[in-house]
Design a protein around this motif. Structure first.
Motif, short mmCIF file in Angstrom:
data_model
loop_
_atom_site.label_atom_id
_atom_site.label_comp_id
_atom_site.label_asym_id
_atom_site.label_seq_id
_atom_site.Cartn_x
_atom_site.Cartn_y
_atom_site.Cartn_z
N GLU A 18 -5.39 0.11 -0.48
CA GLU A 18 -4.68 0.87 -1.57
C GLU A 18 -4.45 2.18 -1.06
OE1 GLU A 18 -6.09 1.02 -5.86
OE2 GLU A 18 -4.82 3.05 -6.02
N ASN A 19 -3.27 2.52 -0.55
CA ASN A 19 -2.90 3.77 0.02
C ASN A 19 -3.07 4.94 -0.87
OD1 ASN A 19 -2.04 5.36 2.15
ND2 ASN A 19 -1.09 3.70 3.15
N VAL A 20 -2.97 6.16 -0.41
CA VAL A 20 -2.99 7.21 -1.22
C VAL A 20 -1.87 7.44 -1.82
CG1 VAL A 20 -3.14 9.93 -1.16
CG2 VAL A 20 -4.21 8.35 0.40
N GLY A 21 -1.66 7.78 -3.41
CA GLY A 21 -0.69 7.55 -4.22
C GLY A 21 0.23 8.68 -3.86
N ASN A 22 1.34 8.35 -3.18
CA ASN A 22 2.78 9.08 -3.13
C ASN A 22 3.68 8.24 -2.39
OD1 ASN A 22 3.24 10.38 -0.05
ND2 ASN A 22 1.23 10.48 -0.31
N LEU A 23 5.02 8.07 -2.42
CA LEU A 23 6.18 7.63 -1.94
C LEU A 23 6.67 8.28 -0.68
CD1 LEU A 23 8.18 6.86 -5.22
CD2 LEU A 23 6.65 5.24 -3.77
N ILE A 24 6.05 9.12 -0.05
CA ILE A 24 6.44 9.69 1.12
C ILE A 24 5.70 9.57 2.24
CG2 ILE A 24 7.46 11.66 2.35
CD1 ILE A 24 7.37 12.91 -0.88
N CYS A 25 4.56 10.17 2.60
CA CYS A 25 3.70 10.11 3.72
C CYS A 25 3.02 8.74 4.20
CB CYS A 25 2.49 10.91 3.76
SG CYS A 25 2.85 12.60 2.75
N PRO A 26 2.55 7.93 3.23
CA PRO A 26 2.17 6.47 3.68
C PRO A 26 2.95 5.72 4.37
CG PRO A 26 1.46 6.87 1.27
CD PRO A 26 2.55 8.12 1.62
N SER A 27 4.53 5.84 3.95
CA SER A 27 5.43 4.87 4.67
C SER A 27 5.45 5.34 6.24
CB SER A 27 6.73 4.92 3.91
OG SER A 27 7.15 6.24 3.96
N ALA A 28 5.26 6.26 6.65
CA ALA A 28 5.53 6.86 8.22
C ALA A 28 4.34 6.14 9.07
CB ALA A 28 5.56 8.28 8.19
N PHE A 29 3.13 6.02 8.44
CA PHE A 29 2.03 5.31 9.18
C PHE A 29 1.74 4.18 9.09
CE2 PHE A 29 1.69 9.96 8.81
CZ PHE A 29 1.13 10.32 10.25
N ASP A 30 1.83 3.28 10.10
CA ASP A 30 1.49 1.99 10.24
C ASP A 30 0.04 1.60 10.21
OD1 ASP A 30 1.56 -0.77 10.91
OD2 ASP A 30 2.54 -0.64 12.88
N LEU A 31 -0.33 0.95 9.53
CA LEU A 31 -1.89 0.49 9.73
C LEU A 31 -2.27 -0.49 10.24
CD1 LEU A 31 -2.72 1.53 5.81
CD2 LEU A 31 -2.58 3.08 7.76
N GLY A 32 -1.20 -1.47 10.87
CA GLY A 32 -1.40 -2.69 11.41
C GLY A 32 -1.32 -3.78 10.20
N GLU A 33 -0.96 -3.52 9.21
CA GLU A 33 -1.05 -4.30 7.96
C GLU A 33 -0.09 -5.62 8.24
OE1 GLU A 33 0.51 -1.23 7.60
OE2 GLU A 33 2.53 -1.58 7.56
N THR A 34 -0.19 -6.72 7.64
CA THR A 34 0.70 -7.93 7.72
C THR A 34 1.80 -7.69 6.56
OG1 THR A 34 -1.23 -9.21 7.55
CG2 THR A 34 0.71 -10.30 7.43
N LEU A 35 1.61 -6.88 5.76
CA LEU A 35 2.92 -6.83 4.70
C LEU A 35 2.76 -5.40 4.00
CD1 LEU A 35 2.56 -10.43 3.06
CD2 LEU A 35 4.52 -9.62 4.47
#
Ligand SMILES: Nc1nc2c(ncn2[C@@H]2O[C@H](COP(=O)(O)OP(=O)(O)OP(=O)(O)O)[C@@H](O)[C@H]2O)c(=O)[nH]1
Ligand SMILES: [Mg+2]
Length: 214
Positions: A116-133
């Motif tokens: 569960e990423n930090v709540g916002n629609l901007i910064c989290p999308s710029a950082f790949d975490l290695g997730e599958t989806l």
């Protein structure tokens, strides 16, 4: 100069994310990076999915918040292994945080890990975490215009969820306009309309998630 620094941060994050992804692939762990505005329903969707798949697959959760352990306590109460990351003001999680969290959590092979990423629609999308989806959750009270404003978030989603559909009768939400906005950016991502309050739409979402599990 500032742009250069940002480029360096992103490229070192990408390398760590790739290492995370290799480990998740090697161990067949399905990792969902759950992103949304504050209060859109990230924790509610995660807990509802885990409740419905209880006993079918092992889960663990990484909770990202600027402060507090409120969400982690909810997950812990379900008996699911959870690790809370407090970013201390940072607006997103990064690949190094996930690397360290996974070392501590040790999710089993063939399990599902929700981040569960930090709540916002901007910064989290710029950082790949290695997730599958990448799971992006929008909710009815936020309004139908979000895909038009937070383009990168919706463009890079692997699945889009519209939550709080039970509130549709009370809110001026143009469903067609929302769907058009998502589809203008992203033709492929499946879109599920759900309500954590009534359970509507969850059987379809659960069926989709089952197909993603490795
Ligand atoms: N009416 C309605 N309320 C919902 C629904 N889903 C979640 N909520 C409520 O919305 C509020 C926020 O839900 P959370 O799941 O905590 O949202 P979140 O995205 O995890 O929030 P943060 O972690 O603080 O960013 C809570 O009061 C939930 O009970 C829904 O489908 N319908
Ligand atoms: Mg939450």
């Amino acid at each position: 100069m500032k742009i250069k620094v940002m480029e360096n941060i992103l490229s070192s994050n990408d390398q760590l994310a790739e290492a995370n992804r290799e480990e998740f692939n090697r161990r067949s762990i399905t990792v969902l990076n759950v992103m949304a505005s504050p209060g859109a329903g990230k924790t509610s969707v995660i807990t509802e999915l885990m409740r419905r798949l209880d006993g079918e697959v092992a889960f663990s959760v990484v909770e990202g918040d600027i402060a507090s352990a409120i969400d982690a306590e909810k997950i812990e109460a379900m008996g699911v292994p959870v690790l809370q990351i407090n970013t201390g003001g940072g607006c997103h999680l990064d690949a190094n945080m996930i690397r360290e969290a996974v070392q501590e959590l040790q999710p089993p092979d063939h399990s599902v890990l929700f981040i569960e990423n930090v709540g916002n629609l901007i910064c989290p999308s710029a950082f790949d975490l290695g997730e599958t989806l990448r799971m992006v959750i929008a909710s009815v009270p936020e309004g139908h215009d979000k895909p038009y404003k937070y383009v990168y978030m919706f463009e890079t989603a692997d699945v889009v969820i519209l939550n709080k559909t039970d509130l549709m009768p009370y809110i001026n939400f143009d469903r067609d306009n929302f769907i058009q906005g998502v589809r203008a950016l992203n033709e492929k991502a499946p879109l599920f309309e759900v309500s954590c309050s009534t359970g509507a739409g969850f059987s379809e979402l659960v069926a989709w998630l089952k197909k993603q599990i490795r």
